[in-house]
Design an enzyme around this catalytic site. Sequence first.
Site, PDB file in Angstrom:
ATOM      1  N   SER A   1     -72.134  24.414 -44.895  1.00  0.00           N
ATOM      2  CA  SER A   1     -71.781  23.821 -43.606  1.00  0.00           C
ATOM      3  C   SER A   1     -70.508  22.987 -43.740  1.00  0.00           C
ATOM      4  CB  SER A   1     -72.961  23.011 -43.071  1.00  0.00           C
ATOM      5  OG  SER A   1     -72.753  22.618 -41.738  1.00  0.00           O
TER       6      SER A   1
ATOM      7  N   HIS B   1     -74.639  24.509 -35.488  1.00  0.00           N
ATOM      8  CA  HIS B   1     -74.532  25.957 -35.725  1.00  0.00           C
ATOM      9  C   HIS B   1     -75.252  26.781 -34.659  1.00  0.00           C
ATOM     10  CE1 HIS B   1     -72.498  25.139 -39.450  1.00  0.00           C
ATOM     11  NE2 HIS B   1     -73.453  24.315 -39.793  1.00  0.00           N
TER      12      HIS B   1
END
Length: 329
Positions: free
Chosen positions: A112, A215
């Site tokens: 991430s 996300h």
Amino acid sequence: MRKLDMTQASNLLTRTEPPADLATTAVLAPGQGAQKPGMLVPWLSPDAEAQLERWSQICGLDLLRLGTTAEAGELVDTAIAQPLIVATALIGFHRLQSTGTLSSDTVVVGHSVGELAAAAVAGVISAEDAIALAAVRGKAMAVACGLEPTGMAAVLGGDPVEVCDRIVELGLTPANRNGAGQIVAAGRSAALNELSAAPPKGARVVALKVAGAFHTPFMKPAQEALAAAAGNIATHDPIRPLLSNSDGRPVRSGADALARIVAQLTAPVRWDLCMAAMSEARVSVVVELPPAGALTGLVRRELPDAVRHPLKTPESLDALLEAGSEVAR
């Protein structure tokens, strides 16, 4: 400077080139959730403090204070956590690099927001640009999280297909597929509550202390802000194999790497595919940059034969070097 094409960035997530030959050593950069009070303390030195002062001016935060004396509650803030995690990883990387030059075939991968630190380690962007983008990313995601009540929850155990089916059935997104029996659901808070009340068979649900549904399409406003900032960043082709969270495959250019990082803001993190690529490449040594521990924990279950070195303190680095790893030459 170029302007990042968001359609092109999203299309990059479907590329299907076969994995390149990779080295047997991987360096990992952790993502949000890895932060902890005092995480910078073991890594401080005059050089590190000077670096942190420069980076603090770039991101508008007192990174030294936040990484040494701030309490856990303050570090939960997405706008703070993301640049601080990237800064801590890069301080650890500079200490690792100071022992020698990293091999040009060492695999680099971040989780991430850790992809920004990984991009700097791979030579795609400068450390300063990684910090700047992390600050934009964190601040924009914090704003996006405030638009609607959303969140994330880890689903542990159960059959992966059944888990994903249940997540989608509730209108949620499997936002992080981390492997090792862990899939993170993200979306509206009401649906997450329903998932917790009736989890998939054989699974348990643990709510995550994050501000919103990372996300997922809920992060579209943040993606637009990050794309605008990324359009002003100079990129270079990777000097080391750099894996993407989108599909676990090596990126081919600096522009490709940065476009994927932007596109990933609204797309699931496929850490399971990154670990599969490392397994296929027979990675045998894994080094996790600080704040370390979470990713090597996942690796332990998926690559049980790999030697793991979470760099929690400089003494961890000493142990790595004494073990004779060829991460630094």
